[in-house]
Design an enzyme around this catalytic site. Structure first.
Site, PDB file in Angstrom:
ATOM      1  N   ASP A   1       0.886  -1.169   0.000  1.00  0.00           N
ATOM      2  CA  ASP A   1       0.000   0.000   0.000  1.00  0.00           C
ATOM      3  C   ASP A   1       0.922   1.217   0.000  1.00  0.00           C
ATOM      4  O   ASP A   1       1.734   1.378   0.913  1.00  0.00           O
ATOM      5  CB  ASP A   1      -0.872  -0.060   1.267  1.00  0.00           C
TER       6      ASP A   1
ATOM      7  N   GLU B   1      -3.512   4.324  -2.549  1.00  0.00           N
ATOM      8  CA  GLU B   1      -3.929   3.920  -1.199  1.00  0.00           C
ATOM      9  C   GLU B   1      -5.430   4.104  -0.980  1.00  0.00           C
ATOM     10  O   GLU B   1      -6.113   3.214  -0.454  1.00  0.00           O
ATOM     11  CB  GLU B   1      -3.162   4.722  -0.132  1.00  0.00           C
ATOM     12  N   GLU B   2      -5.928   5.250  -1.392  1.00  0.00           N
ATOM     13  CA  GLU B   2      -7.350   5.513  -1.164  1.00  0.00           C
ATOM     14  C   GLU B   2      -8.219   4.503  -1.919  1.00  0.00           C
ATOM     15  O   GLU B   2      -9.224   4.007  -1.400  1.00  0.00           O
ATOM     16  CB  GLU B   2      -7.711   6.943  -1.579  1.00  0.00           C
TER      17      GLU B   2
ATOM     18  N   TRP C   1       6.157   2.938  -5.914  1.00  0.00           N
ATOM     19  CA  TRP C   1       5.963   3.400  -4.536  1.00  0.00           C
ATOM     20  C   TRP C   1       6.546   4.814  -4.370  1.00  0.00           C
ATOM     21  O   TRP C   1       7.716   5.031  -4.696  1.00  0.00           O
ATOM     22  CB  TRP C   1       6.676   2.422  -3.593  1.00  0.00           C
ATOM     23  N   GLY C   2       5.744   5.724  -3.865  1.00  0.00           N
ATOM     24  CA  GLY C   2       6.252   7.072  -3.604  1.00  0.00           C
ATOM     25  C   GLY C   2       6.494   7.922  -4.844  1.00  0.00           C
ATOM     26  O   GLY C   2       7.061   9.003  -4.742  1.00  0.00           O
TER      27      GLY C   2
ATOM     28  N   GLY D   1       4.159   8.926  -7.270  1.00  0.00           N
ATOM     29  CA  GLY D   1       3.043   9.677  -7.839  1.00  0.00           C
ATOM     30  C   GLY D   1       2.882  10.944  -7.031  1.00  0.00           C
ATOM     31  O   GLY D   1       3.662  11.889  -7.170  1.00  0.00           O
TER      32      GLY D   1
HETATM   33  N1  AR6 Z   1      -0.985  -1.092  -8.923  1.00  0.00           N
HETATM   34  C1  AR6 Z   1       0.270  -0.759  -9.329  1.00  0.00           C
HETATM   35  N2  AR6 Z   1       0.675   0.512  -9.488  1.00  0.00           N
HETATM   36  C2  AR6 Z   1      -0.187   1.497  -9.212  1.00  0.00           C
HETATM   37  C3  AR6 Z   1      -1.503   1.227  -8.780  1.00  0.00           C
HETATM   38  C4  AR6 Z   1      -1.891  -0.137  -8.640  1.00  0.00           C
HETATM   39  N3  AR6 Z   1      -3.111  -0.474  -8.236  1.00  0.00           N
HETATM   40  N4  AR6 Z   1      -2.119   2.398  -8.586  1.00  0.00           N
HETATM   41  C5  AR6 Z   1      -1.232   3.359  -8.892  1.00  0.00           C
HETATM   42  N5  AR6 Z   1      -0.060   2.829  -9.281  1.00  0.00           N
HETATM   43  P1  AR6 Z   1       0.524   7.050  -5.598  1.00  0.00           P
HETATM   44  P2  AR6 Z   1       2.664   7.792  -3.698  1.00  0.00           P
HETATM   45  C6  AR6 Z   1       1.156   3.564  -9.692  1.00  0.00           C
HETATM   46  O1  AR6 Z   1       0.603   8.410  -6.147  1.00  0.00           O
HETATM   47  O2  AR6 Z   1       3.429   8.649  -4.623  1.00  0.00           O
HETATM   48  C7  AR6 Z   1      -2.031   8.814  -1.248  1.00  0.00           C
HETATM   49  O3  AR6 Z   1      -2.809   9.949  -0.983  1.00  0.00           O
HETATM   50  C8  AR6 Z   1       0.845   4.818 -10.491  1.00  0.00           C
HETATM   51  O4  AR6 Z   1       1.815   4.921 -11.527  1.00  0.00           O
HETATM   52  O5  AR6 Z   1      -0.768   6.566  -5.055  1.00  0.00           O
HETATM   53  O6  AR6 Z   1       3.414   6.905  -2.758  1.00  0.00           O
HETATM   54  C9  AR6 Z   1      -1.463   8.232   0.014  1.00  0.00           C
HETATM   55  O7  AR6 Z   1      -2.381   8.300   1.074  1.00  0.00           O
HETATM   56  C10 AR6 Z   1       1.020   5.920  -9.474  1.00  0.00           C
HETATM   57  O8  AR6 Z   1       1.368   7.140 -10.065  1.00  0.00           O
HETATM   58  O9  AR6 Z   1       1.640   6.808  -4.431  1.00  0.00           O
HETATM   59  C11 AR6 Z   1      -0.271   9.092   0.235  1.00  0.00           C
HETATM   60  O10 AR6 Z   1      -0.634  10.309   0.877  1.00  0.00           O
HETATM   61  C12 AR6 Z   1       2.141   5.371  -8.627  1.00  0.00           C
HETATM   62  O11 AR6 Z   1       1.847   3.979  -8.544  1.00  0.00           O
HETATM   63  C13 AR6 Z   1       0.214   9.385  -1.159  1.00  0.00           C
HETATM   64  O12 AR6 Z   1      -0.922   9.217  -2.004  1.00  0.00           O
HETATM   65  C14 AR6 Z   1       2.230   5.994  -7.257  1.00  0.00           C
HETATM   66  O13 AR6 Z   1       0.961   5.964  -6.650  1.00  0.00           O
HETATM   67  C15 AR6 Z   1       1.267   8.407  -1.599  1.00  0.00           C
HETATM   68  O14 AR6 Z   1       1.731   8.760  -2.866  1.00  0.00           O
END
Ligand code: AR6
Length: 520
Positions: free
Chosen positions: A300, A318-319, A431-432, A434
């Site tokens: 997650d 995550e959401e 991870w991290g 987006g």
């Molecule tokens: N499976 C694989 N890859 C995925 C999936 C999935 N189901 N969904 C998205 N991705 P992000 P972060 C890819 O932005 O940067 C939340 O608000 C997709 O390319 O969700 O760690 C949390 O609560 C996406 O751009 O993760 C935190 O506050 C990338 O994974 C914050 O976002 C990153 O997904 C974490 O942000």
């Protein structure tokens, strides 16, 4: 599936170890000082799920319950008309206020959005001006089957069961105190029904000095205001969950465990000395962590306050995960903000819905039939690892070994096997990278190193990023053929970070690694 030349070293998905393949012997369900079980373990061994007896604890290290005798309202509020209380000025039990409202709702065949709003404000009078409920009637209006108005009374009835469903005090999973909580899916639904009706005391404010300022929000108030298409799709997922859980025929029975882990300082310091070489890797641009990787430990991409913006407008990885598996939301009730070297592992949550899209294009598609098997503790064989990456407001900040170490330890804290038995391999991705602005190449290498140290394989889903997929396969192939160790990689990262901080150096990490290796 043939291996392309560059992907030569990578493995197929089916070569990774899944949770059902791990022969984990749990033994009889038991509680301990660090494992609170909210169901009766003796009844459980006879296959009955019965709430564990216990007493209310109104203490700073336990969840303050809405039905606690210690929860009192300063004064019944009369601005909505007459409130029937014996004493009009003295403090009253807040649960009596709540249950009066919920009982009135629960008696109805259907309840209007306005009635839900009124009920909630009746026991949260000080938020009347702050909270907006403009979205709620719009959700209801767009609900062509009129399901919601019939569901509100059922959710109220479910919330009212709280004193019978959860009798033992729920400990808070506090910072730097590794501990677990196991509870039933029915208990979770009852707690979430209370969150829906915003009954949890002391949880409506996040002011810096507020009692629960270091915890995520749990009451659903934000979901009812500031309408957006995003929120209306979220609402569908949540209402579907309650629809299943309030139906005696369809409601599942099983347990779920939430476990907080903390990496010891000693383990956090040894990256440079680690002589492990890289473990298995499967990389693909197709598929998703929670679908194709469902049988692995699913990462997650968390916020330090677990669940991130799930109860507000956030709608990324995550959401979405929390909306498809709403039982995850209950973690917000008791999980203090994760520190740099902590993670949360959740075993046994059920997927209730399917979706399409992402962020603004997210859509709730409909019910999902979860066919995963259950373990000895009747937990679904789904394991989710919440790890929060650093949020790099300035992307350049990540090329810094303190930050790299932080991310290595965060990932390792979750990847590390724990119980001395077999553990499944890990499903992850960007991870991290987006919302949190991470560099996908750096984060991929960090996760590979953490997995190598933990000796676990990785399935890496690049989520449609073909270029990253190909380049990661190439880089992995190179590192594996060079028999590169984690310690050596760590030193490469150190070099790379100092170069990256020089003006006019913009080379990506993968290119840098390729060049330094060809110079050997
Ligand atoms: N499976 C694989 N890859 C995925 C999936 C999935 N189901 N969904 C998205 N991705 P992000 P972060 C890819 O932005 O940067 C939340 O608000 C997709 O390319 O969700 O760690 C949390 O609560 C996406 O751009 O993760 C935190 O506050 C990338 O994974 C914050 O976002 C990153 O997904 C974490 O942000």
């Amino acid at each position: 599936e043939e291996r392309s030349e560059v992907g030569l070293s990578c493995c197929r998905l089916d070569e990774l170890k899944t949770l059902p393949q791990c022969d984990i012997k749990l033994g009889k369900l038991h509680f301990s000082k660090t494992h609170t079980v909210l169901v009766d373990v003796n009844s459980f061994s006879c296959r009955a799920i019965v709430p564990q007896d216990g007493r209310d604890l109104w203490l700073s290290s336990f969840v303050k319950m809405p039905c606690s005798p210690s929860s009192i309202s300063p004064k019944p509020d009369t601005q909505f008309g007459p409130v029937r209380f014996k004493s009009q000025s003295g403090p009253v039990s807040r649960w009596s206020l709540i249950s009066e409202q919920l009982r009135a709702l629960a008696k109805k065949k259907a309840a209007k959005a306005e009635e839900v709003e009124k009920a909630i404000l009746r026991y949260n009078p000080s938020y009347e001006r702050e909270w907006s409920f403009d979205a709620l009637p719009r959700y209801v209006k767009n609900d062509i089957e009129n399901l919601y108005e019939k569901l509100f009374p059922k959710i109220a009835a479910l919330a009212l069961k709280l004193p019978d469903e959860v009798k033992k005090a729920i400990p808070l999973l506090q910072c730097h105190q590794p501990a677990s909580i196991t509870l039933s899916q029915g208990q979770i639904s009852c707690l979430l029904a209370n969150a829906f009706f915003c009954t949890f005391p002391h949880r409506n404010t996040t002011r810096p000095n507020a009692e629960y300022h270091n915890y995520p929000s749990i009451n659903f108030s934000r979901l009812f205001g500031s309408w957006s298409e995003r929120k209306s799709q979220k609402f569908k997922a949540i209402m579907h969950y309650f629809n299943v859980m309030t139906d005696e025929k369809s409601k599942p029975e099983g347990l779920v465990t939430f476990e907080r882990r903390w990496l010891s300082d000693a383990e956090a310091q040894t990256w440079g000395k680690c002589t492990h070489t890289l473990h298995k890797l499967h990389v693909t641009s197709e598929g998703r962590i929670e679908a194709e990787g469902a049988q692995l430990l699913q990462v997650d991409f968390a916020a330090s306050k677990i669940g991130g913006g799930v109860l507000d407008s956030g709608l990324v990885q995550e959401e979405i995960l929390f909306l498809m598996n709403p039982e995850l939301i209950v973690a917000r009730l008791f999980t203090e903000k994760l520190d740099k070297d902590e993670c949360l592992i959740i075993t046994g949550t059920q997927q209730f819905s399917c979706y399409s899209g992402f962020s603004d294009s997210f859509q709730w598609l409909g019910p999902y039939d979860d066919h995963l098997g259950r373990d000895e503790w009747r937990r679904l064989k789904r394991q989710i690892l919440a790890i929060d990456a650093c949020h790099f407001r300035q992307p350049m900040d990540q090329y810094n070994m303190e930050k790299v170490k932080r991310e290595l330890n965060k990932a390792y804290c979750g990847f590390k096997g724990h119980h001395g038995h077999e553990e499944p391999d890990i499903a992850t991705g960007k991870w991290g990278c987006g919302a949190f602005n991470g560099d996908p190449e750096l984060k991929a290498v960090i996760q590979l190193m953490a997995a190598a140290k933990a000796r676990r394989g990785l399935a890496f889903f690049t989520f449609g990023d073909h270029d990253l997929c190909r380049r990661l396969q190439q880089t992995y192939h190179l590192l594996v053929t060079q028999k590169m160790t984690v310690g050596q990689l760590y030193r490469h990262l150190d070099k790379y970070c100092s170069l990256r901080n020089k003006p006019n150096f913009h080379e990506g990490l993968f290119d840098y690694l390729r060049k330094t290796q060809s110079q050997l």
